[in-house]
Design a protein around this motif. Structure first.
Motif, PDB file in Angstrom:
ATOM      1  N   SER A  13      50.138  36.682  38.243  1.00  0.00           N
ATOM      2  CA  SER A  13      49.471  35.643  37.458  1.00  0.00           C
ATOM      3  C   SER A  13      50.432  34.518  37.121  1.00  0.00           C
ATOM      4  O   SER A  13      50.005  33.371  36.988  1.00  0.00           O
TER       5      SER A  13
ATOM      6  N   GLY B 155      47.575  37.555  32.404  1.00  0.00           N
ATOM      7  CA  GLY B 155      47.389  38.391  33.586  1.00  0.00           C
ATOM      8  C   GLY B 155      47.723  39.840  33.284  1.00  0.00           C
ATOM      9  O   GLY B 155      47.010  40.745  33.717  1.00  0.00           O
TER      10      GLY B 155
ATOM     11  N   ALA C 230      43.619  48.087  35.301  1.00  0.00           N
ATOM     12  CA  ALA C 230      44.215  48.703  36.485  1.00  0.00           C
ATOM     13  C   ALA C 230      44.896  50.016  36.143  1.00  0.00           C
ATOM     14  O   ALA C 230      45.130  50.843  37.017  1.00  0.00           O
TER      15      ALA C 230
ATOM     16  N   SER D  42      42.531  42.231  43.399  1.00  0.00           N
ATOM     17  CA  SER D  42      42.131  41.288  42.361  1.00  0.00           C
ATOM     18  C   SER D  42      41.198  40.242  42.938  1.00  0.00           C
ATOM     19  O   SER D  42      41.522  39.580  43.917  1.00  0.00           O
TER      20      SER D  42
ATOM     21  N   SER E 233      38.866  32.369  44.179  1.00  0.00           N
ATOM     22  CA  SER E 233      39.514  33.683  44.197  1.00  0.00           C
ATOM     23  C   SER E 233      39.375  34.318  45.567  1.00  0.00           C
ATOM     24  O   SER E 233      40.334  34.878  46.114  1.00  0.00           O
TER      25      SER E 233
ATOM     26  N   PHE F 189      50.836  42.573  37.869  1.00  0.00           N
ATOM     27  CA  PHE F 189      49.786  41.649  37.432  1.00  0.00           C
ATOM     28  C   PHE F 189      50.400  40.423  36.756  1.00  0.00           C
ATOM     29  O   PHE F 189      49.965  39.287  37.006  1.00  0.00           O
TER      30      PHE F 189
ATOM     31  N   THR G 210      38.073  42.984  37.935  1.00  0.00           N
ATOM     32  CA  THR G 210      38.705  41.666  37.995  1.00  0.00           C
ATOM     33  C   THR G 210      37.658  40.585  38.238  1.00  0.00           C
ATOM     34  O   THR G 210      37.803  39.465  37.749  1.00  0.00           O
TER      35      THR G 210
ATOM     36  N   GLN H  99      46.996  46.526  44.355  1.00  0.00           N
ATOM     37  CA  GLN H  99      45.939  46.363  43.355  1.00  0.00           C
ATOM     38  C   GLN H  99      45.032  45.215  43.784  1.00  0.00           C
ATOM     39  O   GLN H  99      45.506  44.115  44.037  1.00  0.00           O
TER      40      GLN H  99
ATOM     41  N   GLY I 201      45.183  42.810  33.488  1.00  0.00           N
ATOM     42  CA  GLY I 201      45.561  43.868  34.421  1.00  0.00           C
ATOM     43  C   GLY I 201      45.452  45.243  33.809  1.00  0.00           C
ATOM     44  O   GLY I 201      45.561  46.242  34.515  1.00  0.00           O
TER      45      GLY I 201
ATOM     46  N   HIS J 186      41.945  35.826  40.892  1.00  0.00           N
ATOM     47  CA  HIS J 186      43.097  34.939  40.977  1.00  0.00           C
ATOM     48  C   HIS J 186      42.725  33.514  40.603  1.00  0.00           C
ATOM     49  O   HIS J 186      43.504  32.822  39.970  1.00  0.00           O
TER      50      HIS J 186
ATOM     51  N   GLN K 125      37.294  37.352  35.907  1.00  0.00           N
ATOM     52  CA  GLN K 125      37.169  35.996  36.458  1.00  0.00           C
ATOM     53  C   GLN K 125      35.993  35.262  35.805  1.00  0.00           C
ATOM     54  O   GLN K 125      36.122  34.139  35.336  1.00  0.00           O
TER      55      GLN K 125
END
Lengths: 290, 357
Positions: free
Chosen positions: B241, B120, B127, B80, B268, B237, B139, B78, B124, B83, B143
């Motif tokens: 996280s 998270g 997803a 992302s 990220s 996720f 994502t 997945q 997620g 982060h 963020q």
């Protein structure tokens, strides 16, 4: 009322430039399946090459723009050949990351030579203003809308009627089938990147003239994502509608509410669209669902 | 070498799924342990020109975050780009518990892990419906939203957008200032980093980890053999996280402040770069990648400053950007499997020497 007209004009001009940036993005995605995170940096490079020829080398503006187009085409082709071609068939994260790396290099190169301060460039677009419905409308934004509209129309005509445009649409539709009828997929890929760089150059020059020729132009590049998700990743008309909606939303929030909300507004919009209609307003509904 | 030239063989499932399977691996572990024990003395002694203890401490923190992200990207497939946002959540949660509620630091760090993991899992959720690039963009949006909240919520801020954390105190023990403090922090962070790597390694060889990999390789097939795809994705996720929350909490305590500016999109991207340069789908790769991407641009610019003199100072951030981008591009084009693969190849080279294979 007059505020409303002003914000609408600002929104439309932002939206028109966004549509130009998004057009390049959609071209690349349609033809090559690559998500290009360096679109904002292509805008930046475009604005700064024209600035270099126009201000530093003191060339006439038309010549500077033509040279800028040549550089943009060369850059697009080189990037496609050297950076993206080796990654054909890799997983999406690798392809996304390579464009992010490219973005970092391009932005670093520009700031290395020109610094982070905005550059002075003589006004190119007309600088007066227009009275309409009690609002003063800056003429440069009005003309930016007109220019963007003409360019978008030219691209549409190109795709609809020209030989190469039709070939590119064929490649976007089905690579195998277009190979069998003798279309060069490689050339279509290169052409997609070159055209994307050119449309970004036009957007960058317009934006640079309205605001300033500065590295912060790249922030505009991230706004491309709400635009293309809204319009549909593979839809050219979608970029125009998406661009206008995002441009208007941003400027209405900015004008009637608060500037800091204007930054996050398009992304909230984006999340909502992804939840409700992930393939966008005009995109094909063949998105992979889980 | 303990492994025979034709491969490594086992006589029981237990032996095969063990973390350390050959004598050579044990020997390397001992070497690494010795290196880690000696590192602070090296960094303050003979190697202080190249390595600083402060930098090493930061590497230990980002290792935790990178391990978490590799579980999500490398093992579950997945994407992302959010982060950094989760690190930000971890940093502020730890800060709120420590500074605003006056609770002991371990409670705050624990709360940061739990809360970030829950958040998270929530972020997620897209997803479950989106894949690949759509997920990347979703994502990216989360963020932006997280950073926006963290920078607007003025209760969190002491000055500007920054929350200050006083020096870490656990029970009666208080971390010393600067020099000696770096030593003490090294041991604390080392424990956390080692535990995180250990937890990551253990997770990916468990049934949960195998379900992650099944989802990554082919989610429809995974569902067909009875893997709960929804649960695997949300768990991944949450776990990823959780690691980010721990890293963020330690980051805030170590730096003494938490501010959204540290955890913007560039952060990220830096983490994704660590995971890719280190090697997707390898916990060890996450460690190599974190150390590499954190230290190498810094070392290169330091070298440039030595060569070019002080007039280069203003160019350093731009050069760092260029190197950062070049590293990512070169790795993706020439060694998409990252440092971990390079290390494997080097090992093979010596194992089969003088033969090619």
């Amino acid at each position: 009322m007059s505020d409303f007209v002003t914000f609408t004009l600002y929104g439309l001009s932002d939206g028109a430039i966004l549509a130009l940036a998004a057009l390049g993005f959609v071209l690349i995605f349609k033809a090559t399946g690559v998500i290009n995170f360096a679109q904002g940096e292509l805008l930046l490079i475009g604005a700064f090459t024209v600035y270099t020829f126009f201000v530093i080398f003191q060339m006439p503006f038309v010549v500077a723009t033509l040279l800028g187009v040549v550089v943009a085409v060369a850059l697009g082709v080189v990037v496609e050949r050297l950076v993206l071609r080796p990654l054909v068939g890799e997983n999406p994260i690798s392809v996304i990351m390579v464009t992010i790396g490219l973005a970092s290099v391009l932005k670093g190169a520009v700031t290395l030579f020109f610094g982070v301060q905005p550059q002075r460039q003589p006004k190119i677009l007309p600088s007066g203003s227009l009275e309409f419905a009690g609002a003063r409308l800056p003429l440069d934004r009005v003309s930016a809308i007109v220019i963007a509209a003409v360019v978008l129309l030219a691209f549409t005509v190109f795709f609809r009627y020209s030989r190469h445009g039709i070939a590119m649409r064929a490649v976007a539709d089905d690579q195998q089938a277009s190979l069998t009828v003798g279309i060069s997929v490689r050339r279509a890929f290169a052409l997609a990147w070159a055209l994307a760089a050119v449309s970004a150059l036009i957007g960058g020059v317009l934006l640079g003239d309205i605001e300033a020729v500065s590295p912060s132009l790249t922030a505009f590049g991230l706004l491309v994502f709400p635009v293309v998700i809204l319009g549909g990743l593979d839809s050219v008309p979608g970029t125009i509608v998406g661009g206008l909606i995002v441009g208007l939303t941003k400027n209405y929030i900015n004008g009637f509410w608060d500037g800091s909300y204007a930054e996050v507004g398009p992304y909230v919009l984006l999340l909502l669209i992804l939840l409700v209609r992930p393939y966008g307003l005009f995109g094909q509904t063949r998105i992979e669902r889980v | 070498m303990a492994a025979s030239s034709t491969g490594t063989y086992f006589t029981s499932y237990r032996a095969e799924s063990a973390l350390r399977r050959t004598k050579a691996e044990w020997a390397r572990l001992a070497l690494i342990a010795g290196f880690l024990l000696a590192l602070p003395s090296l960094a303050t002694g003979p190697l202080h020109q190249v390595l600083e203890l402060h930098v090493i401490n930061m590497v230990l923190i980002v290792v935790i975050g990178a391990v978490g992200l590799n579980i999500l990207i490398g093992y579950t497939g997945q994407i992302s780009l959010g982060h950094g946002g989760f690190l930000c959540v971890g940093a502020f949660t730890a800060g709120v518990f420590y500074q605003r509620f006056d609770l002991p630091a371990p409670v705050g760090i624990f709360a940061a892990v739990v809360f970030t993991a829950a958040l998270g899992a929530f972020f997620g959720l897209p997803a479950l419906r989106l894949k690949g690039l759509y997920l990347a963009i979703a994502t990216l949006a989360s963020q932006t939203v997280i950073i926006f909240v963290a920078s607007q919520w003025s209760w969190l801020h002491d000055q500007g957008e920054t929350m200050n954390l006083s020096r870490l105190r656990i029970g009666g023990f208080e971390i010393a200032a600067r020099g000696a403090g770096h030593w003490q922090w090294y041991w604390i962070l080392l424990v956390f980093a080692v535990l995180s790597v250990y937890a990551g390694r253990n997770l990916v060889r468990s049934s949960v980890g195998r379900s992650f990999m099944a989802v990554r390789d082919q989610d429809i097939a995974a569902a067909a053999i009875g893997v709960n795809v929804t649960r695997a994705k949300v768990t991944s996720f949450a776990v990823s996280s959780g690691f980010a929350g721990l890293a963020g909490a330690l980051w805030a305590h170590y730096r003494g402040n938490a501010t959204p500016e540290t955890f913007v999109l560039e952060t990220s991207i830096l983490f994704v770069a660590m995971v890719i340069v280190g090697g997707l789908g390898s916990i060890a790769g996450a460690v190599y990648g974190a150390a590499f991407m954190w230290m190498v641009p810094e070392l290169i610019t330091k070298a440039l400053l030595n060569v070019g003199g002080s007039e280069w100072t203003s160019r350093v951030p731009h050069l760092e950007m260029i190197f950062f981008g070049l590293l990512i591009m070169l790795f993706l084009i020439f060694e998409p499997r990252g440092l971990d693969r390079i290390w494997q190849r080097t090992k093979d080279y010596f194992r089969f020497w003088p033969f090619r294979y």
